[in-house]
Design a protein around this motif. Sequence first.
Motif, mmCIF file in Angstrom:
data_model
loop_
_atom_site.group_PDB
_atom_site.id
_atom_site.type_symbol
_atom_site.label_atom_id
_atom_site.label_comp_id
_atom_site.label_asym_id
_atom_site.label_seq_id
_atom_site.Cartn_x
_atom_site.Cartn_y
_atom_site.Cartn_z
ATOM 1 N N TRP A 35 0.850 -1.192 0.000
ATOM 2 C CA TRP A 35 0.000 0.000 0.000
ATOM 3 C C TRP A 35 0.885 1.241 0.000
ATOM 4 N N LYS A 36 0.498 2.245 -0.776
ATOM 5 C CA LYS A 36 1.281 3.481 -0.877
ATOM 6 C C LYS A 36 0.345 4.662 -0.689
ATOM 7 N N LEU A 37 0.814 5.650 0.082
ATOM 8 C CA LEU A 37 0.035 6.869 0.276
ATOM 9 C C LEU A 37 -0.153 7.549 -1.074
ATOM 10 N N ASP A 38 -1.414 7.749 -1.462
ATOM 11 C CA ASP A 38 -1.741 8.300 -2.766
ATOM 12 C C ASP A 38 -2.171 9.756 -2.679
ATOM 13 N N ARG A 39 -2.884 10.109 -1.604
ATOM 14 C CA ARG A 39 -3.397 11.471 -1.472
ATOM 15 C C ARG A 39 -3.657 11.810 -0.013
ATOM 16 N N ILE A 40 -3.612 13.089 0.268
ATOM 17 C CA ILE A 40 -3.959 13.602 1.588
ATOM 18 C C ILE A 40 -5.173 14.505 1.399
ATOM 19 N N ARG A 41 -6.277 14.086 1.983
ATOM 20 C CA ARG A 41 -7.538 14.822 1.835
ATOM 21 C C ARG A 41 -7.672 15.843 2.967
ATOM 22 N N THR A 42 -7.854 17.104 2.592
ATOM 23 C CA THR A 42 -8.103 18.151 3.582
ATOM 24 C C THR A 42 -9.549 18.611 3.452
ATOM 25 N N SER A 43 -10.172 18.880 4.600
ATOM 26 C CA SER A 43 -11.559 19.341 4.606
ATOM 27 C C SER A 43 -11.778 20.227 5.830
ATOM 28 N N GLY A 44 -12.851 20.988 5.792
ATOM 29 C CA GLY A 44 -13.195 21.833 6.929
ATOM 30 C C GLY A 44 -12.395 23.115 7.026
ATOM 31 N N ILE A 45 -11.635 23.462 5.986
ATOM 32 C CA ILE A 45 -10.898 24.725 5.999
ATOM 33 C C ILE A 45 -11.909 25.857 5.822
ATOM 34 N N PRO A 46 -11.974 26.784 6.782
ATOM 35 C CA PRO A 46 -13.013 27.823 6.723
ATOM 36 C C PRO A 46 -12.655 28.951 5.749
ATOM 37 N N ALA A 47 -13.683 29.711 5.346
ATOM 38 C CA ALA A 47 -13.473 30.929 4.562
ATOM 39 C C ALA A 47 -12.837 31.953 5.501
ATOM 40 N N PRO A 48 -12.028 32.843 5.090
ATOM 41 C CA PRO A 48 -11.541 33.085 3.725
ATOM 42 C C PRO A 48 -10.340 32.221 3.340
ATOM 43 N N PHE A 49 -9.870 31.351 4.232
ATOM 44 C CA PHE A 49 -8.688 30.529 3.957
ATOM 45 C C PHE A 49 -8.936 29.542 2.828
ATOM 46 N N SER A 50 -10.186 29.100 2.670
ATOM 47 C CA SER A 50 -10.503 28.079 1.674
ATOM 48 C C SER A 50 -10.348 28.587 0.245
ATOM 49 N N THR A 51 -10.164 29.904 0.056
ATOM 50 C CA THR A 51 -9.914 30.408 -1.293
ATOM 51 C C THR A 51 -8.478 30.118 -1.724
ATOM 52 N N VAL A 52 -7.574 29.923 -0.757
ATOM 53 C CA VAL A 52 -6.167 29.634 -1.048
ATOM 54 C C VAL A 52 -5.826 28.179 -0.724
ATOM 55 N N TYR A 53 -6.245 27.729 0.457
ATOM 56 C CA TYR A 53 -5.978 26.368 0.933
ATOM 57 C C TYR A 53 -7.241 25.551 0.689
ATOM 58 N N LEU A 54 -7.205 24.711 -0.313
ATOM 59 C CA LEU A 54 -8.426 24.065 -0.795
ATOM 60 C C LEU A 54 -8.848 22.866 0.039
ATOM 61 N N ASN A 55 -10.161 22.680 0.160
ATOM 62 C CA ASN A 55 -10.763 21.478 0.736
ATOM 63 C C ASN A 55 -10.819 20.449 -0.389
ATOM 64 N N THR A 56 -9.762 19.670 -0.528
ATOM 65 C CA THR A 56 -9.652 18.769 -1.672
ATOM 66 C C THR A 56 -8.648 17.658 -1.393
ATOM 67 N N ASP A 57 -8.432 16.787 -2.373
ATOM 68 C CA ASP A 57 -7.383 15.770 -2.304
ATOM 69 C C ASP A 57 -6.085 16.403 -2.786
ATOM 70 N N ASN A 58 -5.022 16.218 -2.011
ATOM 71 C CA ASN A 58 -3.727 16.821 -2.308
ATOM 72 C C ASN A 58 -2.672 15.750 -2.527
ATOM 73 N N ASP A 59 -1.692 16.077 -3.366
ATOM 74 C CA ASP A 59 -0.552 15.204 -3.582
ATOM 75 C C ASP A 59 0.305 15.232 -2.310
ATOM 76 N N PRO A 60 0.686 14.068 -1.772
ATOM 77 C CA PRO A 60 1.499 14.039 -0.549
ATOM 78 C C PRO A 60 2.810 14.819 -0.653
ATOM 79 N N THR A 61 3.340 14.978 -1.871
ATOM 80 C CA THR A 61 4.592 15.722 -2.015
ATOM 81 C C THR A 61 4.418 17.193 -1.626
ATOM 82 N N LEU A 62 3.184 17.721 -1.699
ATOM 83 C CA LEU A 62 2.941 19.101 -1.241
ATOM 84 C C LEU A 62 3.229 19.251 0.243
ATOM 85 N N PHE A 63 3.078 18.165 0.983
ATOM 86 C CA PHE A 63 3.316 18.168 2.424
ATOM 87 C C PHE A 63 4.689 17.593 2.771
ATOM 88 N N ASN A 64 5.491 17.279 1.736
ATOM 89 C CA ASN A 64 6.802 16.659 1.932
ATOM 90 C C ASN A 64 6.665 15.397 2.788
#
Length: 157
Positions: A35-64
């Motif tokens: 098994w390999k980590l494929d994505r990191i799902r972020t959710s619950g990010i409130p406005a106005p932050f959600s315009t920059v930091y998305l509530n979505t599936d992210n590539d793990p490399t974004l988080f190093n």
Amino acid sequence: MKRYLYSLCFVVALMGLNACSKSSDPAPDPLVGSWKLDRIRTSGIPAPFSTVYLNTDNDPTLFNYQDSFTTKTDKTFTGTVRASGQVIDYNGNWESSGTTLTLKDSQGNSDSYTLDATKTPNQLLGAVVAASDSLTNPTTQKDELVRYNVQLIYVKQ
């Protein structure tokens, strides 16, 4: 008598071949494998932050962050995490109940995942975990503590 003996040997041989058919083999455990980590799902990010930091599936490399593990038929597992320039190997035992996989490492830590066999390849969904981070507010340009949720999603290799 020889015909009877030959017939008996032939019937026994056919029965032996039938007993070895693949249809009688048990289905492989879908939780066993790599098994390999494929994505990191972020959710619950409130406005106005959600315009920059998305509530979505992210590539793990974004988080190093990278993680992979292999579950074996003997109920043991081994894995490797790569984060912030460090490499950490871990191992332990695993157990399952229905579609839930629980990993218990040798340090006493425990993580549970839910198998989603409707996806191809199969996925393991980690628990949704509350997190917080200091993020820059896009409106005020000031750093603020923001709470949100994170979920790790693994795919079978």
